[in-house]
Design a protein around this motif. Structure first.
Motif, PDB file in Angstrom:
ATOM      1  N   UNK A 123      11.268  14.218   4.924  1.00 34.43           N
ATOM      2  CA  UNK A 123      11.501  15.217   5.686  1.00 34.43           C
ATOM      3  C   UNK A 123      12.659  16.122   5.479  1.00 34.43           C
ATOM      4  N   UNK A 124      12.483  17.299   5.378  1.00 38.81           N
ATOM      5  CA  UNK A 124      13.445  18.229   4.978  1.00 38.81           C
ATOM      6  C   UNK A 124      14.561  18.466   5.628  1.00 38.81           C
ATOM      7  N   UNK A 125      14.631  18.485   7.030  1.00 33.72           N
ATOM      8  CA  UNK A 125      15.805  18.633   7.807  1.00 33.72           C
ATOM      9  C   UNK A 125      16.200  17.541   8.502  1.00 33.72           C
ATOM     10  N   UNK A 126      16.536  16.452   7.512  1.00 35.08           N
ATOM     11  CA  UNK A 126      17.370  15.126   7.716  1.00 35.08           C
ATOM     12  C   UNK A 126      16.543  14.323   8.801  1.00 35.08           C
ATOM     13  N   UNK A 127      17.137  13.121   8.971  1.00 39.91           N
ATOM     14  CA  UNK A 127      16.790  12.183  10.263  1.00 39.91           C
ATOM     15  C   UNK A 127      17.877  11.246   9.984  1.00 39.91           C
ATOM     16  N   UNK A 128      18.081  10.449  11.063  1.00 39.35           N
ATOM     17  CA  UNK A 128      18.971   9.547  11.186  1.00 39.35           C
ATOM     18  C   UNK A 128      18.470   8.138  11.262  1.00 39.35           C
ATOM     19  N   UNK A 129      19.409   7.003  10.979  1.00 42.27           N
ATOM     20  CA  UNK A 129      19.124   5.472  11.267  1.00 42.27           C
ATOM     21  C   UNK A 129      20.160   4.859  11.701  1.00 42.27           C
ATOM     22  N   UNK A 130      19.858   3.914  12.424  1.00 40.11           N
ATOM     23  CA  UNK A 130      21.027   2.898  12.834  1.00 40.11           C
ATOM     24  C   UNK A 130      21.201   1.649  12.041  1.00 40.11           C
ATOM     25  N   UNK A 131      22.235   1.609  11.162  1.00 39.05           N
ATOM     26  CA  UNK A 131      22.088   0.701  10.133  1.00 39.05           C
ATOM     27  C   UNK A 131      22.971  -0.492  10.623  1.00 39.05           C
TER      28      UNK A 131
ATOM     29  N   UNK B 262       5.365   9.574  -1.366  1.00 39.18           N
ATOM     30  CA  UNK B 262       6.031   8.299  -1.692  1.00 39.18           C
ATOM     31  C   UNK B 262       7.020   7.852  -0.533  1.00 39.18           C
ATOM     32  N   UNK B 263       7.626   8.977   0.014  1.00 38.63           N
ATOM     33  CA  UNK B 263       8.872   8.486   0.844  1.00 38.63           C
ATOM     34  C   UNK B 263       8.407   8.898   2.381  1.00 38.63           C
ATOM     35  N   UNK B 264       7.232   9.447   2.705  1.00 35.04           N
ATOM     36  CA  UNK B 264       6.803   9.610   4.029  1.00 35.04           C
ATOM     37  C   UNK B 264       7.771  10.477   4.780  1.00 35.04           C
ATOM     38  N   UNK B 265       8.058  10.002   6.149  1.00 28.89           N
ATOM     39  CA  UNK B 265       8.989  10.819   6.976  1.00 28.89           C
ATOM     40  C   UNK B 265      10.472  10.738   6.536  1.00 28.89           C
ATOM     41  N   UNK B 266      10.918   9.920   5.590  1.00 35.61           N
ATOM     42  CA  UNK B 266      12.086   9.769   5.033  1.00 35.61           C
ATOM     43  C   UNK B 266      12.250  11.044   4.184  1.00 35.61           C
TER      44      UNK B 266
END
Ligand code: NI
Length: 137
Positions: free
Chosen positions: A35-43, A29-33
Protein backbone atom coordinates in the motif's frame (compact mmCIF):
# COMPACT_ATOMS: atom_id res chain seq x y z
CA UNK A 1 26.83 -24.46 25.41
CA UNK A 2 23.72 -22.68 26.62
CA UNK A 3 21.41 -20.21 24.88
CA UNK A 4 20.03 -17.01 26.41
CA UNK A 5 17.38 -14.85 24.76
CA UNK A 6 16.25 -11.29 25.30
CA UNK A 7 12.90 -10.24 23.84
CA UNK A 8 12.60 -6.65 22.63
CA UNK A 9 9.82 -4.71 20.97
CA UNK A 10 9.44 -1.86 18.52
CA UNK A 11 6.89 -0.58 16.10
CA UNK A 12 7.63 0.82 12.71
CA UNK A 13 6.02 1.78 9.45
CA UNK A 14 7.00 0.45 6.07
CA UNK A 15 5.98 -0.29 2.55
CA UNK A 16 7.22 -3.41 0.80
CA UNK A 17 7.33 -2.76 -2.91
CA UNK A 18 9.66 -3.21 -5.84
CA UNK A 19 10.09 0.20 -7.51
CA UNK A 20 10.91 -1.44 -10.86
CA UNK A 21 7.50 -3.12 -10.96
CA UNK A 22 4.04 -1.83 -11.85
CA UNK A 23 1.46 -1.16 -9.13
CA UNK A 24 -0.35 -4.32 -10.22
CA UNK A 25 2.75 -6.48 -9.87
CA UNK A 26 3.50 -5.01 -6.46
CA UNK A 27 -0.06 -5.55 -5.27
CA UNK A 28 -0.01 -9.14 -6.54
CA UNK A 29 3.27 -9.97 -4.82
CA UNK A 30 3.17 -7.97 -1.59
CA UNK A 31 -0.55 -7.43 -1.01
CA UNK A 32 -1.42 -4.90 1.67
CA UNK A 33 2.27 -4.43 2.52
CA UNK A 34 2.61 -2.65 -0.86
CA UNK A 35 0.00 0.00 0.00
CA UNK A 36 1.35 3.37 -1.10
CA UNK A 37 0.58 5.31 2.08
CA UNK A 38 2.51 3.12 4.52
CA UNK A 39 1.29 0.97 7.37
CA UNK A 40 2.75 -0.21 10.64
CA UNK A 41 3.67 -3.41 12.42
CA UNK A 42 4.35 -4.19 16.04
CA UNK A 43 7.57 -6.13 15.83
CA UNK A 44 8.95 -8.46 18.46
CA UNK A 45 12.68 -9.08 18.30
CA UNK A 46 14.24 -12.08 20.03
CA UNK A 47 18.03 -11.90 20.33
CA UNK A 48 19.77 -15.14 21.34
CA UNK A 49 23.33 -15.37 22.60
CA UNK A 50 25.15 -18.68 23.08
CA UNK A 51 28.05 -19.38 25.35
CA UNK A 52 29.36 -20.84 28.54
CA UNK A 53 28.15 -20.02 32.02
CA UNK A 54 30.48 -17.70 33.90
CA UNK A 55 31.09 -19.56 37.18
CA UNK A 56 31.29 -16.35 39.19
CA UNK A 57 28.01 -14.78 37.98
CA UNK A 58 26.10 -17.87 36.86
CA UNK A 59 25.30 -15.92 33.67
CA UNK A 60 26.22 -16.47 30.04
CA UNK A 61 25.87 -12.74 29.55
CA UNK A 62 24.46 -9.89 31.62
CA UNK A 63 20.99 -9.50 30.12
CA UNK A 64 20.67 -5.94 31.38
CA UNK A 65 23.83 -5.00 29.49
CA UNK A 66 22.58 -6.88 26.42
CA UNK A 67 19.25 -5.05 26.61
CA UNK A 68 21.05 -1.69 26.62
CA UNK A 69 23.17 -2.66 23.60
CA UNK A 70 20.08 -3.70 21.62
CA UNK A 71 18.18 -0.57 22.67
CA UNK A 72 20.99 1.74 21.69
CA UNK A 73 21.90 0.17 18.35
CA UNK A 74 18.59 -1.29 17.14
CA UNK A 75 15.49 -0.13 18.98
CA UNK A 76 16.36 3.57 18.99
CA UNK A 77 17.06 3.32 15.25
CA UNK A 78 13.77 1.58 14.44
CA UNK A 79 11.10 2.40 17.00
CA UNK A 80 8.38 4.72 15.67
CA UNK A 81 10.33 5.13 12.44
CA UNK A 82 9.55 4.55 8.81
CA UNK A 83 11.81 1.70 7.65
CA UNK A 84 11.87 2.99 4.06
CA UNK A 85 12.62 6.63 4.88
CA UNK A 86 14.14 7.05 8.34
CA UNK A 87 16.55 4.19 8.93
CA UNK A 88 20.05 4.60 7.46
CA UNK A 89 20.86 0.88 7.43
CA UNK A 90 17.65 0.12 5.47
CA UNK A 91 18.28 2.77 2.83
CA UNK A 92 17.67 1.48 -0.71
CA UNK A 93 16.79 -1.98 0.60
CA UNK A 94 13.54 -3.91 0.52
CA UNK A 95 11.75 -3.25 3.84
CA UNK A 96 10.85 -6.92 4.31
CA UNK A 97 11.16 -8.82 7.56
CA UNK A 98 13.91 -10.97 6.03
CA UNK A 99 16.07 -8.03 4.98
CA UNK A 100 15.51 -6.26 8.30
CA UNK A 101 16.45 -9.42 10.23
CA UNK A 102 19.74 -9.78 8.35
CA UNK A 103 20.61 -6.13 8.94
CA UNK A 104 19.84 -6.38 12.67
CA UNK A 105 21.92 -9.55 12.97
CA UNK A 106 24.89 -7.97 11.20
CA UNK A 107 24.81 -4.92 13.47
CA UNK A 108 24.54 -6.96 16.66
CA UNK A 109 27.08 -9.66 15.80
CA UNK A 110 30.25 -7.68 16.62
CA UNK A 111 28.59 -6.01 19.61
CA UNK A 112 27.49 -9.23 21.30
CA UNK A 113 30.82 -10.99 21.11
CA UNK A 114 32.94 -11.90 24.11
CA UNK A 115 35.54 -14.47 25.09
CA UNK A 116 32.85 -16.89 26.29
CA UNK A 117 29.76 -15.89 24.29
CA UNK A 118 28.60 -14.90 20.81
CA UNK A 119 25.41 -13.97 19.01
CA UNK A 120 23.59 -17.15 17.96
CA UNK A 121 20.63 -15.76 16.04
CA UNK A 122 17.64 -13.51 15.99
CA UNK A 123 13.95 -14.03 15.50
CA UNK A 124 11.98 -11.10 14.12
CA UNK A 125 8.21 -11.39 14.47
CA UNK A 126 6.24 -9.12 12.16
CA UNK A 127 2.74 -10.44 12.77
CA UNK A 128 1.19 -13.08 14.95
CA UNK A 129 1.67 -15.58 12.14
CA UNK A 130 4.76 -14.40 10.28
CA UNK A 131 8.30 -14.36 11.60
CA UNK A 132 11.84 -14.76 10.35
CA UNK A 133 14.87 -16.36 11.98
CA UNK A 134 18.46 -15.68 10.99
CA UNK A 135 21.62 -17.32 12.24
CA UNK A 136 24.20 -15.58 10.10
CA UNK A 137 24.39 -17.84 7.08
NI1 NI B 1 3.79 -4.78 6.17
Amino acid sequence: MIFVTRKMHFNAAHRVYQPNWSDEQNQACFGKCANANWHGHNYDLFVTVKGEINPETGFVVDLNWMKKIIEEHIIEELDHKNLNLDVPFMKDKMASTEVLAVEIFNILKPLLLGDTYALHGIKLVETERNFVEYFGN
